[in-house]
Structures are given as C-alpha cells and as structure tokens.
Scaffold this motif. Structure first.
Motif, PDB file in Angstrom:
ATOM      1  N   LEU A  44       0.819  -1.192   0.000  1.00 49.31           N
ATOM      2  CA  LEU A  44       0.000   0.000   0.000  1.00 49.31           C
ATOM      3  C   LEU A  44       0.864   1.256   0.000  1.00 49.31           C
ATOM      4  CD1 LEU A  44      -2.641  -0.893   2.756  1.00 49.31           C
ATOM      5  CD2 LEU A  44      -3.027  -0.861   0.293  1.00 49.31           C
ATOM      6  N   ALA A  45       0.240   2.349  -0.431  1.00 48.68           N
ATOM      7  CA  ALA A  45       0.821   3.673  -0.278  1.00 48.68           C
ATOM      8  C   ALA A  45      -0.282   4.618   0.172  1.00 48.68           C
ATOM      9  CB  ALA A  45       1.439   4.154  -1.587  1.00 48.68           C
ATOM     10  N   ARG A  46       0.125   5.732   0.782  1.00 51.62           N
ATOM     11  CA  ARG A  46      -0.841   6.706   1.284  1.00 51.62           C
ATOM     12  C   ARG A  46      -0.466   8.079   0.768  1.00 51.62           C
ATOM     13  NH1 ARG A  46       0.607   3.143   6.192  1.00 51.62           N
ATOM     14  NH2 ARG A  46      -1.228   1.783   6.334  1.00 51.62           N
ATOM     15  N   LEU A  47      -1.423   8.737   0.163  1.00 47.01           N
ATOM     16  CA  LEU A  47      -1.228  10.069  -0.401  1.00 47.01           C
ATOM     17  C   LEU A  47      -1.926  11.074   0.500  1.00 47.01           C
ATOM     18  CD1 LEU A  47      -0.523  12.109  -2.677  1.00 47.01           C
ATOM     19  CD2 LEU A  47      -2.634  11.376  -3.820  1.00 47.01           C
ATOM     20  N   LEU A  48      -1.187  12.081   0.964  1.00 44.52           N
ATOM     21  CA  LEU A  48      -1.731  13.129   1.828  1.00 44.52           C
ATOM     22  C   LEU A  48      -1.628  14.460   1.114  1.00 44.52           C
ATOM     23  CD1 LEU A  48      -0.071  12.111   5.213  1.00 44.52           C
ATOM     24  CD2 LEU A  48      -2.303  11.452   4.339  1.00 44.52           C
ATOM     25  N   ILE A  49      -2.735  15.211   1.114  1.00 42.51           N
ATOM     26  CA  ILE A  49      -2.807  16.454   0.344  1.00 42.51           C
ATOM     27  C   ILE A  49      -3.440  17.554   1.182  1.00 42.51           C
ATOM     28  CG2 ILE A  49      -3.945  17.594  -1.619  1.00 42.51           C
ATOM     29  CD1 ILE A  49      -3.837  14.882  -3.069  1.00 42.51           C
ATOM     30  N   THR A  50      -2.862  18.753   1.086  1.00 47.87           N
ATOM     31  CA  THR A  50      -3.480  19.977   1.588  1.00 47.87           C
ATOM     32  C   THR A  50      -3.364  21.023   0.491  1.00 47.87           C
ATOM     33  OG1 THR A  50      -2.761  19.486   3.839  1.00 47.87           O
ATOM     34  CG2 THR A  50      -3.469  21.738   3.389  1.00 47.87           C
ATOM     35  N   CYS A  51      -4.468  21.738   0.199  1.00 49.25           N
ATOM     36  CA  CYS A  51      -4.430  22.735  -0.864  1.00 49.25           C
ATOM     37  C   CYS A  51      -5.643  23.662  -0.744  1.00 49.25           C
ATOM     38  CB  CYS A  51      -4.424  22.062  -2.239  1.00 49.25           C
ATOM     39  SG  CYS A  51      -5.906  21.108  -2.628  1.00 49.25           S
ATOM     40  N   PRO A  64     -13.076  23.038  -7.272  1.00 48.61           N
ATOM     41  CA  PRO A  64     -13.757  21.911  -7.919  1.00 48.61           C
ATOM     42  C   PRO A  64     -12.759  21.018  -8.646  1.00 48.61           C
ATOM     43  CG  PRO A  64     -14.820  24.006  -8.443  1.00 48.61           C
ATOM     44  CD  PRO A  64     -13.520  24.342  -7.797  1.00 48.61           C
ATOM     45  N   GLY A  65     -13.028  19.720  -8.629  1.00 46.27           N
ATOM     46  CA  GLY A  65     -12.260  18.793  -9.443  1.00 46.27           C
ATOM     47  C   GLY A  65     -11.065  18.147  -8.793  1.00 46.27           C
ATOM     48  N   ILE A  66     -10.797  18.430  -7.519  1.00 47.95           N
ATOM     49  CA  ILE A  66      -9.606  17.866  -6.889  1.00 47.95           C
ATOM     50  C   ILE A  66      -9.703  16.347  -6.783  1.00 47.95           C
ATOM     51  CG2 ILE A  66      -8.224  17.789  -4.784  1.00 47.95           C
ATOM     52  CD1 ILE A  66      -9.045  20.685  -4.261  1.00 47.95           C
ATOM     53  N   VAL A  67     -10.817  15.852  -6.262  1.00 56.14           N
ATOM     54  CA  VAL A  67     -10.968  14.408  -6.083  1.00 56.14           C
ATOM     55  C   VAL A  67     -10.915  13.693  -7.431  1.00 56.14           C
ATOM     56  CG1 VAL A  67     -12.505  12.582  -5.281  1.00 56.14           C
ATOM     57  CG2 VAL A  67     -12.245  14.678  -3.936  1.00 56.14           C
ATOM     58  N   ALA A  68     -11.562  14.261  -8.434  1.00 54.74           N
ATOM     59  CA  ALA A  68     -11.542  13.642  -9.761  1.00 54.74           C
ATOM     60  C   ALA A  68     -10.128  13.601 -10.325  1.00 54.74           C
ATOM     61  CB  ALA A  68     -12.464  14.415 -10.705  1.00 54.74           C
ATOM     62  N   ALA A  69      -9.370  14.668 -10.130  1.00 59.30           N
ATOM     63  CA  ALA A  69      -8.005  14.708 -10.649  1.00 59.30           C
ATOM     64  C   ALA A  69      -7.120  13.669  -9.957  1.00 59.30           C
ATOM     65  CB  ALA A  69      -7.417  16.108 -10.476  1.00 59.30           C
ATOM     66  N   VAL A  70      -7.245  13.567  -8.645  1.00 57.70           N
ATOM     67  CA  VAL A  70      -6.423  12.609  -7.895  1.00 57.70           C
ATOM     68  C   VAL A  70      -6.798  11.183  -8.247  1.00 57.70           C
ATOM     69  CG1 VAL A  70      -5.916  11.723  -5.584  1.00 57.70           C
ATOM     70  CG2 VAL A  70      -5.967  14.188  -5.990  1.00 57.70           C
ATOM     71  N   SER A  71      -8.092  10.873  -8.198  1.00 57.11           N
ATOM     72  CA  SER A  71      -8.517   9.501  -8.470  1.00 57.11           C
ATOM     73  C   SER A  71      -8.242   9.117  -9.916  1.00 57.11           C
ATOM     74  CB  SER A  71      -9.997   9.331  -8.130  1.00 57.11           C
ATOM     75  OG  SER A  71     -10.797  10.220  -8.906  1.00 57.11           O
ATOM     76  N   GLY A  72      -8.420  10.048 -10.842  1.00 57.07           N
ATOM     77  CA  GLY A  72      -8.129   9.749 -12.242  1.00 57.07           C
ATOM     78  C   GLY A  72      -6.655   9.477 -12.465  1.00 57.07           C
ATOM     79  N   PHE A  73      -5.803  10.265 -11.845  1.00 54.53           N
ATOM     80  CA  PHE A  73      -4.360  10.053 -11.983  1.00 54.53           C
ATOM     81  C   PHE A  73      -3.963   8.675 -11.468  1.00 54.53           C
ATOM     82  CE2 PHE A  73      -0.118  10.027 -10.213  1.00 54.53           C
ATOM     83  CZ  PHE A  73       0.645  10.546 -11.246  1.00 54.53           C
ATOM     84  N   ALA A 129       3.317  15.490  -9.360  1.00 55.82           N
ATOM     85  CA  ALA A 129       3.637  16.900  -9.128  1.00 55.82           C
ATOM     86  C   ALA A 129       3.281  17.745 -10.344  1.00 55.82           C
ATOM     87  CB  ALA A 129       5.119  17.047  -8.787  1.00 55.82           C
ATOM     88  N   ARG A 130       3.613  17.265 -11.517  1.00 58.74           N
ATOM     89  CA  ARG A 130       3.399  18.032 -12.744  1.00 58.74           C
ATOM     90  C   ARG A 130       1.929  18.075 -13.151  1.00 58.74           C
ATOM     91  NH1 ARG A 130       6.069  14.990 -15.459  1.00 58.74           N
ATOM     92  NH2 ARG A 130       4.476  13.859 -16.633  1.00 58.74           N
ATOM     93  N   VAL A 131       1.261  16.939 -13.077  1.00 56.47           N
ATOM     94  CA  VAL A 131      -0.086  16.811 -13.640  1.00 56.47           C
ATOM     95  C   VAL A 131      -1.171  17.273 -12.664  1.00 56.47           C
ATOM     96  CG1 VAL A 131      -1.778  15.170 -14.557  1.00 56.47           C
ATOM     97  CG2 VAL A 131       0.646  14.944 -15.158  1.00 56.47           C
ATOM     98  N   VAL A 132      -0.975  17.003 -11.370  1.00 62.70           N
ATOM     99  CA  VAL A 132      -2.040  17.257 -10.393  1.00 62.70           C
ATOM    100  C   VAL A 132      -1.639  18.307  -9.355  1.00 62.70           C
ATOM    101  CG1 VAL A 132      -3.588  16.216  -8.678  1.00 62.70           C
ATOM    102  CG2 VAL A 132      -2.864  14.885 -10.679  1.00 62.70           C
ATOM    103  N   ALA A 133      -0.517  18.129  -8.723  1.00 61.08           N
ATOM    104  CA  ALA A 133      -0.173  18.970  -7.574  1.00 61.08           C
ATOM    105  C   ALA A 133       0.040  20.426  -7.957  1.00 61.08           C
ATOM    106  CB  ALA A 133       1.068  18.416  -6.881  1.00 61.08           C
ATOM    107  N   GLU A 134       0.778  20.678  -9.013  1.00 56.64           N
ATOM    108  CA  GLU A 134       1.075  22.064  -9.379  1.00 56.64           C
ATOM    109  C   GLU A 134      -0.177  22.846  -9.787  1.00 56.64           C
ATOM    110  OE1 GLU A 134       4.229  22.053 -12.222  1.00 56.64           O
ATOM    111  OE2 GLU A 134       5.645  21.093 -10.839  1.00 56.64           O
ATOM    112  N   PRO A 135      -1.050  22.293 -10.621  1.00 62.95           N
ATOM    113  CA  PRO A 135      -2.252  23.060 -10.993  1.00 62.95           C
ATOM    114  C   PRO A 135      -3.143  23.412  -9.800  1.00 62.95           C
ATOM    115  CG  PRO A 135      -1.909  21.255 -12.531  1.00 62.95           C
ATOM    116  CD  PRO A 135      -0.935  21.056 -11.417  1.00 62.95           C
ATOM    117  N   PHE A 136      -3.172  22.540  -8.787  1.00 63.17           N
ATOM    118  CA  PHE A 136      -4.026  22.790  -7.625  1.00 63.17           C
ATOM    119  C   PHE A 136      -3.261  23.390  -6.438  1.00 63.17           C
ATOM    120  CE2 PHE A 136      -6.630  19.639  -9.894  1.00 63.17           C
ATOM    121  CZ  PHE A 136      -7.878  20.231  -9.825  1.00 63.17           C
ATOM    122  N   GLU A 137      -2.017  23.735  -6.629  1.00 61.06           N
ATOM    123  CA  GLU A 137      -1.190  24.353  -5.576  1.00 61.06           C
ATOM    124  C   GLU A 137      -1.177  23.499  -4.310  1.00 61.06           C
ATOM    125  OE1 GLU A 137      -2.256  28.428  -4.930  1.00 61.06           O
ATOM    126  OE2 GLU A 137      -2.643  28.778  -7.056  1.00 61.06           O
TER     127      GLU A 137
END
Length: 287
Positions: free
Chosen positions: A5-12, A16-25, A71-79
């Motif tokens: 397993l791995a665990r992804l932790l996010i604060t931003c 709109p669209g954060i969950v979709a972007a993460v789950s899609g990636f 980082a490039r696809v999801v993290a940077e656009p959503f800061e």
C-alpha cells in the motif's frame, strides 16, 4: 498475503475537481484506491484536505517517476502540499523517557506484538533507571544525562544518534526535559508528546494532588506535536475519564497514566498510518 500500500496526503486551496483529478491520476497509473477521506474548512475559499490509500503492485511507474508525474499533472495546478508514504518503508522511531515507564512500555509492547508498523532501534533517557526494561525488548538503550550546563552537548549527542540510526519520528514517552528550538527544528511535526490534560490549570510538580485538592471531576491526557511553544503544539488525540470524591490521589494517577498510554498509542498509530494533516496549530485526523 497483504497487498503493498501507499498513502497520499494532500493539503491545498479548495477548488472543484480535486478528487476527480487525484482519483483519475491514480487509476491511469494502475493504482486501486482502497480508502479515501476528505475535508474542507469552507467550500468557498477554504482549505481542502485529502488522504487516499491505494495499492501499488500494478503501478506502471516507479515511486520517483510516479511522484514527478503527480507533481506536474495534479499537484502544481491545484497548488498542493503533498506527500506519498509507502507502507513498505517502515518509519524508524526513537523513544525518549525519563523515569516513569508506563508510556514507554506500552509502545514497546505494542511494537513487539507487531501492532505498530515501525522500527524502534533505540531509546534515549536522561536517567539509567529503565535500561533493563528496554533491553529486554532487544532495543538499544542510551543514557544521556542532562543538566543545565550540559544540555547543548546532550542534545547534540542525541541528534547524532538519531542521524546515524535514520530516525523519522521522535516520541516523548514522558521525557521530562524541554527540548531546545534547534532540536525541535530538526524534526518539525515529527516529535510526539504526551502529558496530562490539566494544563495550564495545574502546573508543576504533583499535578494529580493539585487536581485532587481542587476536587476535579474529569481528568485526561493529550498527545500533540512538539513546537517551540511548550505544550501548545497541534493536538492529535485526547482522552478523558470522570472521577469522584471517593478516589484518592493514587487512584487519579493510575487512571491518568492509563489514559496517557492509550492516547499516545492511538496518536502514534495515526501518525504512522499517515492519518494526520496539520493546518496552522490544528490537525485534521482521518481516524
């Protein structure tokens, strides 16, 4: 057999669209999300917090490449402020203690039973009283005395031990010394402390006697991250119990130590499992 397993932790900032972007990636790279928790302080202009747990055997990228792509696809656009914790890489703990053993032995017992997903290579104490107890668990015990005059040297010796051992997290299991800002700064949000919850009402020696004499009806324990502000860091967990006039000072102390053991164990598990996100001087705990 358990699946890695791995665990992804996010604060931003919330958007709109954060969950979709993460789950899609994660889906696109072969991950299967097994748990997902989220929290928003305010849907309009607030902060967004997310914890996703996912399986890793079928990823199409190694850890480094996956993180670079995220980082490039999801993290940077959503800061995003984010990190990925891999369960295959067990965190390494250092325990610090003085003379009282209840919190220390609870952690060592849980660790020996395989109930803490961590390694414990060493214990540091400013007294030698608990050496035999610690060494029974096969853990190295380091006695580093501390006085007002030797405190800088003692901390330097301790930090050198931690660097050599690759320590990730420091747990103060009733270590009755105040750590310097320089020490705390080496492990930001990675020093966990436990104490009774009377503070700031009953400061100093023998708080349970002070509480008894005041006739308190509730006692408790608090686990928090250590900061430069003494006993004021972000709280991970607390526990309480009701008491009555029939209970003695010794009764209060025994009950308080039981609370301390339980609260510290829960807080430690949550940290190790990547369930804690810090926001200012508060925490979001996905327990």
């Amino acid at each position: 057999m358990s699946v890695p397993l791995a665990r992804l932790l996010i604060t931003c900032p919330d958007a709109p669209g954060i969950v979709a972007a993460v789950s899609g990636f994660l889906r696109n790279h072969g991950a299967n999300i097994t748990a997902l928790d989220q929290h928003s302080t305010d849907p309009e202009g607030g902060r967004f917090f997310l914890r996703a747990e996912f399986t890793t055997p079928h990823l199409d990228l190694g850890a480094g490449a996956l993180e670079a792509a995220f980082a490039r696809v999801v993290a940077e656009p959503f800061e995003m402020e984010w990190r990925i914790l891999y369960a295959s890489r067990r965190q390494r703990l250092a325990l610090m203690v003085s003379k009282v053993d209840h919190a220390l032995l609870e952690i060592l017992w849980l660790w020996r039973r395989g109930e803490l997903d961590a390694e414990i290579p060493l214990v540091v104490s400013n007294h030698d009283a608990l050496r035999e107890e610690v060494e029974r668990f096969g853990v190295a015990f380091h006695h580093i005395p501390v006085t007002r005059e030797t405190k800088p040297e003692a901390e330097a010796q301790t930090l050198a031990l931690y660097e050599d051992a690759g320590i990730d997290l420091v747990v103060l299991a009733r270590y009755m010394q105040i750590l310097s800002p320089a020490f705390v700064g080496r492990y930001p949000q990675r020093i966990l402390n436990i104490h009774h919850s009377f503070l700031p009402a009953f400061i100093g020696a023998d708080p349970y006697r002070q509480a008894f004499e005041r006739g308190v009806k509730v006692i408790g324990a608090t686990a928090h991250y250590v900061t430069d502000d003494l006993d004021e860091g972000p709280i991970l967990e607390q526990g309480v119990a009701r008491v009555t006039h029939r209970q003695s000072v010794a009764d209060l102390k025994r009950l308080g130590q039981t609370l301390e053991r339980d609260v510290l164990a829960r807080a430690l598990r949550w940290h190790l499992e990547g369930r804690v996100l810090v926001h200012g001087n508060k925490t979001v705990v996905f327990a």
